[in-house]
Design a protein around this motif. Structure first.
Motif, PDB file in Angstrom:
ATOM      1  N   THR A 135     -21.814  11.407  -4.444  1.00 12.80           N
ATOM      2  CA  THR A 135     -20.665  12.105  -3.864  1.00 12.80           C
ATOM      3  C   THR A 135     -20.782  13.605  -4.091  1.00 12.80           C
ATOM      4  OG1 THR A 135     -19.272  10.172  -4.300  1.00 12.80           O
ATOM      5  CG2 THR A 135     -18.147  12.237  -3.821  1.00 12.80           C
ATOM      6  N   ALA A 136     -21.251  13.994  -5.282  1.00 14.06           N
ATOM      7  CA  ALA A 136     -21.465  15.415  -5.551  1.00 14.06           C
ATOM      8  C   ALA A 136     -22.489  15.998  -4.589  1.00 14.06           C
ATOM      9  CB  ALA A 136     -21.929  15.599  -6.992  1.00 14.06           C
ATOM     10  N   SER A 137     -23.569  15.254  -4.345  1.00 16.17           N
ATOM     11  CA  SER A 137     -24.596  15.720  -3.415  1.00 16.17           C
ATOM     12  C   SER A 137     -24.012  15.931  -2.030  1.00 16.17           C
ATOM     13  CB  SER A 137     -25.737  14.694  -3.330  1.00 16.17           C
ATOM     14  OG  SER A 137     -26.428  14.604  -4.541  1.00 16.17           O
ATOM     15  N   ARG A 138     -23.288  14.933  -1.572  1.00 16.29           N
ATOM     16  CA  ARG A 138     -22.741  15.016  -0.217  1.00 16.29           C
ATOM     17  C   ARG A 138     -21.750  16.172  -0.083  1.00 16.29           C
ATOM     18  NH1 ARG A 138     -22.332  12.009   4.312  1.00 16.29           N
ATOM     19  NH2 ARG A 138     -23.623  10.379   3.437  1.00 16.29           N
ATOM     20  N   LYS A 139     -20.877  16.345  -1.075  1.00 14.29           N
ATOM     21  CA  LYS A 139     -19.885  17.415  -0.994  1.00 14.29           C
ATOM     22  C   LYS A 139     -20.555  18.787  -0.985  1.00 14.29           C
ATOM     23  CE  LYS A 139     -15.786  15.126  -2.917  1.00 14.29           C
ATOM     24  NZ  LYS A 139     -14.952  15.391  -1.722  1.00 14.29           N
ATOM     25  N   LEU A 140     -21.534  18.958  -1.840  1.00 14.17           N
ATOM     26  CA  LEU A 140     -22.197  20.259  -1.898  1.00 14.17           C
ATOM     27  C   LEU A 140     -22.948  20.558  -0.611  1.00 14.17           C
ATOM     28  CD1 LEU A 140     -23.036  22.819  -3.310  1.00 14.17           C
ATOM     29  CD2 LEU A 140     -24.890  21.562  -4.404  1.00 14.17           C
ATOM     30  N   MET A 141     -23.734  19.589  -0.135  1.00  7.39           N
ATOM     31  CA  MET A 141     -24.539  19.851   1.051  1.00  7.39           C
ATOM     32  C   MET A 141     -23.680  19.927   2.308  1.00  7.39           C
ATOM     33  SD  MET A 141     -27.472  20.582   0.095  1.00  7.39           S
ATOM     34  CE  MET A 141     -28.328  20.599   1.669  1.00  7.39           C
ATOM     35  N   THR A 142     -22.559  19.206   2.336  1.00  2.00           N
ATOM     36  CA  THR A 142     -21.647  19.341   3.466  1.00  2.00           C
ATOM     37  C   THR A 142     -21.110  20.764   3.534  1.00  2.00           C
ATOM     38  OG1 THR A 142     -21.019  17.013   3.366  1.00  2.00           O
ATOM     39  CG2 THR A 142     -19.526  18.485   4.521  1.00  2.00           C
ATOM     40  N   TYR A 143     -20.816  21.333   2.374  1.00  2.00           N
ATOM     41  CA  TYR A 143     -20.345  22.713   2.326  1.00  2.00           C
ATOM     42  C   TYR A 143     -21.448  23.668   2.793  1.00  2.00           C
ATOM     43  CZ  TYR A 143     -18.885  27.211   0.432  1.00  2.00           C
ATOM     44  OH  TYR A 143     -18.575  28.534   0.281  1.00  2.00           O
ATOM     45  N   VAL A 144     -22.657  23.454   2.276  1.00  2.00           N
ATOM     46  CA  VAL A 144     -23.773  24.342   2.620  1.00  2.00           C
ATOM     47  C   VAL A 144     -24.080  24.283   4.110  1.00  2.00           C
ATOM     48  CG1 VAL A 144     -26.252  24.704   2.321  1.00  2.00           C
ATOM     49  CG2 VAL A 144     -24.805  24.280   0.328  1.00  2.00           C
ATOM     50  N   LEU A 145     -23.989  23.087   4.687  1.00  2.00           N
ATOM     51  CA  LEU A 145     -24.416  22.891   6.077  1.00  2.00           C
ATOM     52  C   LEU A 145     -23.270  23.036   7.075  1.00  2.00           C
ATOM     53  CD1 LEU A 145     -26.790  19.841   5.585  1.00  2.00           C
ATOM     54  CD2 LEU A 145     -27.344  22.260   5.595  1.00  2.00           C
ATOM     55  N   ARG A 146     -22.139  23.542   6.608  1.00  2.00           N
ATOM     56  CA  ARG A 146     -20.998  23.644   7.515  1.00  2.00           C
ATOM     57  C   ARG A 146     -21.296  24.557   8.697  1.00  2.00           C
ATOM     58  NH1 ARG A 146     -15.732  24.730   4.328  1.00  2.00           N
ATOM     59  NH2 ARG A 146     -16.381  22.702   3.503  1.00  2.00           N
ATOM     60  N   ASN A 147     -22.093  25.570   8.479  1.00  2.00           N
ATOM     61  CA  ASN A 147     -22.484  26.434   9.597  1.00  2.00           C
ATOM     62  C   ASN A 147     -23.873  26.994   9.324  1.00  2.00           C
ATOM     63  OD1 ASN A 147     -22.312  29.159   8.267  1.00  2.00           O
ATOM     64  ND2 ASN A 147     -20.206  28.485   7.965  1.00  2.00           N
ATOM     65  N   PRO A 148     -24.586  27.367  10.379  1.00  2.00           N
ATOM     66  CA  PRO A 148     -25.964  27.847  10.217  1.00  2.00           C
ATOM     67  C   PRO A 148     -26.087  29.097   9.363  1.00  2.00           C
ATOM     68  CG  PRO A 148     -25.535  27.255  12.496  1.00  2.00           C
ATOM     69  CD  PRO A 148     -24.212  27.229  11.791  1.00  2.00           C
ATOM     70  N   ASP A 149     -25.057  29.953   9.356  1.00  2.00           N
ATOM     71  CA  ASP A 149     -25.142  31.168   8.552  1.00  2.00           C
ATOM     72  C   ASP A 149     -25.258  30.839   7.068  1.00  2.00           C
ATOM     73  OD1 ASP A 149     -24.961  32.787  10.789  1.00  2.00           O
ATOM     74  OD2 ASP A 149     -22.773  32.772  10.751  1.00  2.00           O
ATOM     75  N   ARG A 150     -24.475  29.854   6.624  1.00  2.00           N
ATOM     76  CA  ARG A 150     -24.568  29.434   5.228  1.00  2.00           C
ATOM     77  C   ARG A 150     -25.881  28.696   4.986  1.00  2.00           C
ATOM     78  NH1 ARG A 150     -19.679  26.741   4.555  1.00  2.00           N
ATOM     79  NH2 ARG A 150     -18.697  28.774   4.319  1.00  2.00           N
ATOM     80  N   PHE A 151     -26.309  27.963   5.975  1.00  2.00           N
ATOM     81  CA  PHE A 151     -27.580  27.246   5.916  1.00  2.00           C
ATOM     82  C   PHE A 151     -28.734  28.222   5.659  1.00  2.00           C
ATOM     83  CE2 PHE A 151     -30.868  24.840   8.545  1.00  2.00           C
ATOM     84  CZ  PHE A 151     -31.056  23.839   7.623  1.00  2.00           C
ATOM     85  N   LEU A 152     -28.668  29.405   6.283  1.00  2.00           N
ATOM     86  CA  LEU A 152     -29.730  30.392   6.141  1.00  2.00           C
ATOM     87  C   LEU A 152     -29.791  30.996   4.746  1.00  2.00           C
ATOM     88  CD1 LEU A 152     -29.562  32.209   9.571  1.00  2.00           C
ATOM     89  CD2 LEU A 152     -31.560  31.073   8.619  1.00  2.00           C
ATOM     90  N   VAL A 153     -28.717  30.863   3.975  1.00  2.00           N
ATOM     91  CA  VAL A 153     -28.739  31.380   2.612  1.00  2.00           C
ATOM     92  C   VAL A 153     -29.868  30.725   1.813  1.00  2.00           C
ATOM     93  CG1 VAL A 153     -27.456  31.480   0.442  1.00  2.00           C
ATOM     94  CG2 VAL A 153     -26.311  32.005   2.593  1.00  2.00           C
ATOM     95  N   LEU A 154     -30.107  29.444   2.061  1.00  2.00           N
ATOM     96  CA  LEU A 154     -31.192  28.750   1.373  1.00  2.00           C
ATOM     97  C   LEU A 154     -32.540  29.389   1.688  1.00  2.00           C
ATOM     98  CD1 LEU A 154     -30.080  25.051   1.973  1.00  2.00           C
ATOM     99  CD2 LEU A 154     -29.991  26.306  -0.181  1.00  2.00           C
ATOM    100  N   TYR A 155     -32.730  29.764   2.943  1.00  2.00           N
ATOM    101  CA  TYR A 155     -33.980  30.418   3.330  1.00  2.00           C
ATOM    102  C   TYR A 155     -34.076  31.814   2.720  1.00  2.00           C
ATOM    103  CZ  TYR A 155     -35.383  26.829   6.659  1.00  2.00           C
ATOM    104  OH  TYR A 155     -35.795  25.657   7.227  1.00  2.00           O
ATOM    105  N   LYS A 156     -32.968  32.538   2.685  1.00  2.00           N
ATOM    106  CA  LYS A 156     -32.983  33.862   2.074  1.00  2.00           C
ATOM    107  C   LYS A 156     -33.368  33.767   0.603  1.00  2.00           C
ATOM    108  CE  LYS A 156     -29.446  35.841   5.133  1.00  2.00           C
ATOM    109  NZ  LYS A 156     -28.057  36.376   5.230  1.00  2.00           N
TER     110      LYS A 156
END
Length: 276
Positions: A135-156
């Motif tokens: 559940t922790a995994s899903r909640k965190l990644m759902t937050y991260v993947l909510r929009n592509p801009d936040r998704f790009l933070v991982l790449y940065k």
């Protein structure tokens, strides 16, 4: 100082860690289980160098960067080559977790795949702040993947980590070679949580990030290490790395004993090309 007294410094995750053994749940009859010589040991022998292997199973790029920076700063005069196997984008180093020390929120995020998971519910090693690590995994990644801009933070973050270690080696005059052990971005798993993510857009924006062009392509094998962008990892996209022959077994994609030799070959050939 003789060459044999100089060091090969390596770091990475379980694709690199010394004495790595396949998990009991992933053992399959007729396939090897390890331990076997890993590529740092093989490469050090071929280059007549003293191996220093700081790799640790399950670790991410933040661990690789911080561990490597400390060692290289303290020992750069003795290092002949820094060889790094970079890890997944989503792995996080969490120091206060007993026995694990890391959190991988992208492991088996969807329920269907988790049915087939063989690692066990504690694999991610995350505190039970949401009742269970899944559940922790899903909640965190759902937050991260909510929009592509936040998704790009991982790449940065990924680019910043790679460019920082590259700059350190260059400033200190230390030979270095980087490679991506396996696919960094795990798009198929992430799309389970947000099927609306436009991966084409994300990848286009990835290559437009300021740090992208700072990476030395000659010294980062397969860069940008994403098949969709024409790159390769040390195990994916290479014609000489047959996944049916060079991995541990059909359900475990870690390199087999022969696969470890193929990874050592890649570092050895690049070393000879750049520094031979």
């Amino acid at each position: 100082m003789s060459k044999s007294s100089r060091e090969l410094y390596t770091c990475g995750c379980s694709f690199t860690a010394k004495d790595w053994v396949i998990t009991d749940a992933n053992r399959m009859e007729g396939y090897e289980t390890g331990p076997h010589p890993m590529w740092p040991e093989i490469l050090a022998g071929r280059l007549d160098l003293e191996p220093v292997n700081m790799a640790c199973p399950g670790m991410g790029n933040d661990y690789i960067l911080s561990t490597s920076m400390k060692y290289i700063l303290d020992n750069h005069e003795n290092i002949e080559l820094v060889a790094i196997q970079w890890s997944q984008l989503t792995r996080m180093w969490v120091l206060d977790i007993p026995d694990y020390g890391y959190f991988n929120p992208s492991v088996w995020l969807n329920e269907e795949d988790r049915v087939h998971d063989r690692w066990g519910p504690d694999f991610v090693g995350f505190p039970y702040i949401f009742g269970d690590p899944w559940t922790a995994s899903r909640k965190l990644m759902t937050y991260v993947l909510r929009n592509p801009d936040r998704f790009l933070v991982l790449y940065k973050k990924y680019l910043r980590e790679v460019s920082t270690l590259q700059t350190l080696c260059e400033k200190l005059g230390v030979n270095y070679i980087f490679g991506q052990g396996f696919e960094a971005h795990q798009a198929e798993k992430w799309l389970h949580l947000n099927s609306n993510i436009d991966m084409d857009r994300v990848l286009r924006e990835f290559i437009q990030l300021p740090d992208f062009d700072k990476i030395d392509r000659e010294k980062f094998m397969g860069w940008p290490c994403v098949l969709e962008l024409g790159g390769t990892t040390m195990t994916d996209g290479l014609p000489d790395f047959d996944p049916h022959k060079n991995r541990m077994n059909p359900i475990d994609n870690h390199p087999s004993a022969h696969g470890q030799h193929l990874i050592a070959d890649q570092f050895y050939n690049k070393y000879k090309q750049l520094y031979g």
